[in-house]
Design an enzyme around this catalytic site. Structure first.
Site, PDB file in Angstrom:
ATOM      1  N   HIS A   1      -9.630  -6.437  21.247  1.00  0.00           N
ATOM      2  CA  HIS A   1     -10.303  -5.547  19.966  1.00  0.00           C
ATOM      3  C   HIS A   1      -9.885  -5.669  18.752  1.00  0.00           C
ATOM      4  O   HIS A   1      -9.342  -7.165  18.677  1.00  0.00           O
ATOM      5  CB  HIS A   1      -9.536  -4.040  20.279  1.00  0.00           C
ATOM      6  CG  HIS A   1      -8.688  -4.552  19.673  1.00  0.00           C
ATOM      7  ND1 HIS A   1      -7.416  -4.711  20.650  1.00  0.00           N
ATOM      8  CD2 HIS A   1      -7.820  -3.911  19.199  1.00  0.00           C
ATOM      9  CE1 HIS A   1      -5.895  -4.705  20.721  1.00  0.00           C
ATOM     10  NE2 HIS A   1      -6.482  -4.393  18.911  1.00  0.00           N
TER      11      HIS A   1
ATOM     12  N   HIS B   1      -8.274   0.669  24.045  1.00  0.00           N
ATOM     13  CA  HIS B   1     -10.174   1.013  22.872  1.00  0.00           C
ATOM     14  C   HIS B   1     -10.130  -0.926  23.513  1.00  0.00           C
ATOM     15  O   HIS B   1      -9.687  -1.893  22.957  1.00  0.00           O
ATOM     16  CB  HIS B   1      -9.071   1.007  21.883  1.00  0.00           C
ATOM     17  CG  HIS B   1      -7.700   0.024  21.248  1.00  0.00           C
ATOM     18  ND1 HIS B   1      -7.092  -0.165  21.876  1.00  0.00           N
ATOM     19  CD2 HIS B   1      -7.446  -0.240  20.023  1.00  0.00           C
ATOM     20  CE1 HIS B   1      -5.717  -1.423  21.681  1.00  0.00           C
ATOM     21  NE2 HIS B   1      -6.279  -0.553  19.993  1.00  0.00           N
TER      22      HIS B   1
ATOM     23  N   HIS C   1      -6.952  -5.523  11.839  1.00  0.00           N
ATOM     24  CA  HIS C   1      -7.138  -6.627  12.406  1.00  0.00           C
ATOM     25  C   HIS C   1      -8.150  -7.239  13.370  1.00  0.00           C
ATOM     26  O   HIS C   1      -8.950  -5.847  14.183  1.00  0.00           O
ATOM     27  CB  HIS C   1      -5.706  -6.723  12.799  1.00  0.00           C
ATOM     28  CG  HIS C   1      -5.955  -5.348  13.839  1.00  0.00           C
ATOM     29  ND1 HIS C   1      -5.462  -4.141  14.216  1.00  0.00           N
ATOM     30  CD2 HIS C   1      -5.675  -5.796  15.542  1.00  0.00           C
ATOM     31  CE1 HIS C   1      -5.021  -3.632  15.016  1.00  0.00           C
ATOM     32  NE2 HIS C   1      -5.311  -4.472  16.501  1.00  0.00           N
TER      33      HIS C   1
ATOM     34  N   HIS D   1       3.411  -0.730  21.268  1.00  0.00           N
ATOM     35  CA  HIS D   1       3.014   1.205  20.557  1.00  0.00           C
ATOM     36  C   HIS D   1       3.108   2.161  21.314  1.00  0.00           C
ATOM     37  O   HIS D   1       3.312   1.564  22.343  1.00  0.00           O
ATOM     38  CB  HIS D   1       1.435   0.357  21.103  1.00  0.00           C
ATOM     39  CG  HIS D   1       0.617  -0.408  19.975  1.00  0.00           C
ATOM     40  ND1 HIS D   1       0.905  -0.633  18.956  1.00  0.00           N
ATOM     41  CD2 HIS D   1      -0.203  -1.510  20.526  1.00  0.00           C
ATOM     42  CE1 HIS D   1       0.254  -1.562  18.422  1.00  0.00           C
ATOM     43  NE2 HIS D   1       0.066  -2.382  18.858  1.00  0.00           N
TER      44      HIS D   1
ATOM     45  N   TYR E   1       1.643  -8.716  15.492  1.00  0.00           N
ATOM     46  CA  TYR E   1       0.841  -8.922  14.945  1.00  0.00           C
ATOM     47  C   TYR E   1       0.992  -9.975  13.914  1.00  0.00           C
ATOM     48  O   TYR E   1       2.517 -10.513  13.214  1.00  0.00           O
ATOM     49  CB  TYR E   1       0.683  -7.682  14.045  1.00  0.00           C
ATOM     50  CG  TYR E   1      -0.079  -5.977  14.577  1.00  0.00           C
ATOM     51  CD1 TYR E   1      -1.210  -6.666  14.192  1.00  0.00           C
ATOM     52  CD2 TYR E   1       0.524  -5.508  15.036  1.00  0.00           C
ATOM     53  CE1 TYR E   1      -2.071  -4.756  15.082  1.00  0.00           C
ATOM     54  CE2 TYR E   1       0.185  -4.613  15.666  1.00  0.00           C
ATOM     55  CZ  TYR E   1      -1.305  -4.067  15.755  1.00  0.00           C
ATOM     56  OH  TYR E   1      -1.750  -3.290  16.440  1.00  0.00           O
TER      57      TYR E   1
ATOM     58  N   GLU F   1      -4.126 -10.007  15.894  1.00  0.00           N
ATOM     59  CA  GLU F   1      -2.990  -9.789  17.372  1.00  0.00           C
ATOM     60  C   GLU F   1      -2.929 -10.495  18.389  1.00  0.00           C
ATOM     61  O   GLU F   1      -3.895 -10.291  19.033  1.00  0.00           O
ATOM     62  CB  GLU F   1      -2.873  -7.607  17.184  1.00  0.00           C
ATOM     63  CG  GLU F   1      -2.245  -7.260  18.561  1.00  0.00           C
ATOM     64  CD  GLU F   1      -2.837  -5.330  18.418  1.00  0.00           C
ATOM     65  OE1 GLU F   1      -1.409  -5.036  19.523  1.00  0.00           O
ATOM     66  OE2 GLU F   1      -3.588  -5.328  18.389  1.00  0.00           O
TER      67      GLU F   1
END
Length: 302
Positions: free
Chosen positions: A148, A195, A209, A241, A250, A260
């Site tokens: 993503h 996502h 990112h 998260h 990251y 990431e």
């Protein structure tokens, strides 16, 4: 008609040779071609010719992103619907980049360049006949696929409206002001991932990112070890998260583009009810264990 998945991220780098060493030896992508000031790479379990394009430039950042559509004639249908929405569409000729067919290109309300395409050369993953779980001679973190990207922009409401109404993305999570009146961030999906693309309030046209998938938490920890072993600039993590429930670390490529590696998360479907976070809980939403954002995570954009 339908967008299938994130297919390509083209990112600007300031030293192509140094960046190639980083993306092939530390991240563990495979070089599939070079042409002029561009290099083309794929993750080991991807079948298409490339998912990452590095283009040498005098500044870092996102050149464009591209999503793959299911059928070639989807491009005509999307071109019409995007123009009806009020956004200009340009055609990108077949062969404009190595191994790629024709695409349509347009600018999002956040200023980012997005393309849709169907045709790209398939090189395979070598695992189609009585395969082992993974190939030999993997290097670095060895992510199986691109996952993503997160972008920043001023008008989150408009870009979310476009992505959901015209491209039929679905919202998995959103960040709103404490009073609920302002949309600050949206996390959008087309696949069964939390996502495929996300937008958060910030300056237009910036990349926060782009991320690669890893299979589990242990691989995220190993990725962090490799970052230290290779003296790569670390941003934050390994951690978890709240948004997406994924585990993460990251870090920065040699030009300052944030990368990431991401694992876990839930499996949403098209009828998924969005999860909402309020702005005062953003620290916990992004870094669940630390419960606060570091300044670099908010300000380091390319």
């Amino acid at each position: 008609m339908g967008v299938m998945r994130l297919g390509v991220v083209e990112t600007r780098v300031m030293d192509l040779e140094e960046s190639l060493r980083y993306y092939t030896q530390v991240v563990g992508l495979q070089l599939t071609g070079r042409e002029g000031n561009r290099a083309y790479l794929k993750a080991w379990d991807e079948e298409d010719h490339h998912s990452v394009v590095l283009v040498e430039s005098d500044r870092p950042g996102l050149e464009h992103m591209a999503f793959k559509v299911r059928f070639q004639d989807d491009l005509d249908k999307f071109e019409k619907s995007i123009e009806q929405y009020g956004i200009k569409v340009n055609r990108v000729s077949k062969g404009a980049r190595m191994a790629e067919g024709q695409a349509i290109e347009f600018k999002l309300p956040t200023g980012h360049i997005m393309q849709l395409y169907n045709e790209i050369e398939k090189v395979g993953n070598g695992l189609k006949l009585n395969p082992d779980p993974w190939p030999d001679n993997l290097k670095g973190m060895a992510p199986p696929n691109l996952d993503h990207l997160l972008l920043t922009g001023d008008d989150i409401q408009s870009v979310t409206d476009f992505m959901t109404r015209v491209l039929d993305f679905h919202i998995s999570e959103q960040v709103v002001s404490v009073d609920g009146e302002q949309l600050i961030g949206t996390f959008l999906f087309r696949t069964n991932s939390p996502h495929d693309i996300a937008f958060i309030k910030g300056p237009d046209s910036k990349l926060h990112h782009f991320a690669f998938h890893l299979d589990n938490w242990n691989e995220v920890l190993r990725a962090a070890d490799l970052l230290t072993k290779n003296d790569i600039a670390l941003d934050i993590g390994p951690t978890r998260h709240g948004l997406t429930r994924g585990t993460t670390v990251y870090f920065f490529d040699p030009s300052g583009n944030r990368n990431e590696v991401f694992s876990g998360g839930y499996v949403p479907c098209a009828d998924f009810t969005p999860i909402t976070w309020t702005e005062d809980q953003l620290g916990k939403a992004i870094f669940y264990l630390e419960r606060q954002l570091n300044e670099r995570f908010v300000t380091a954009l390319t």
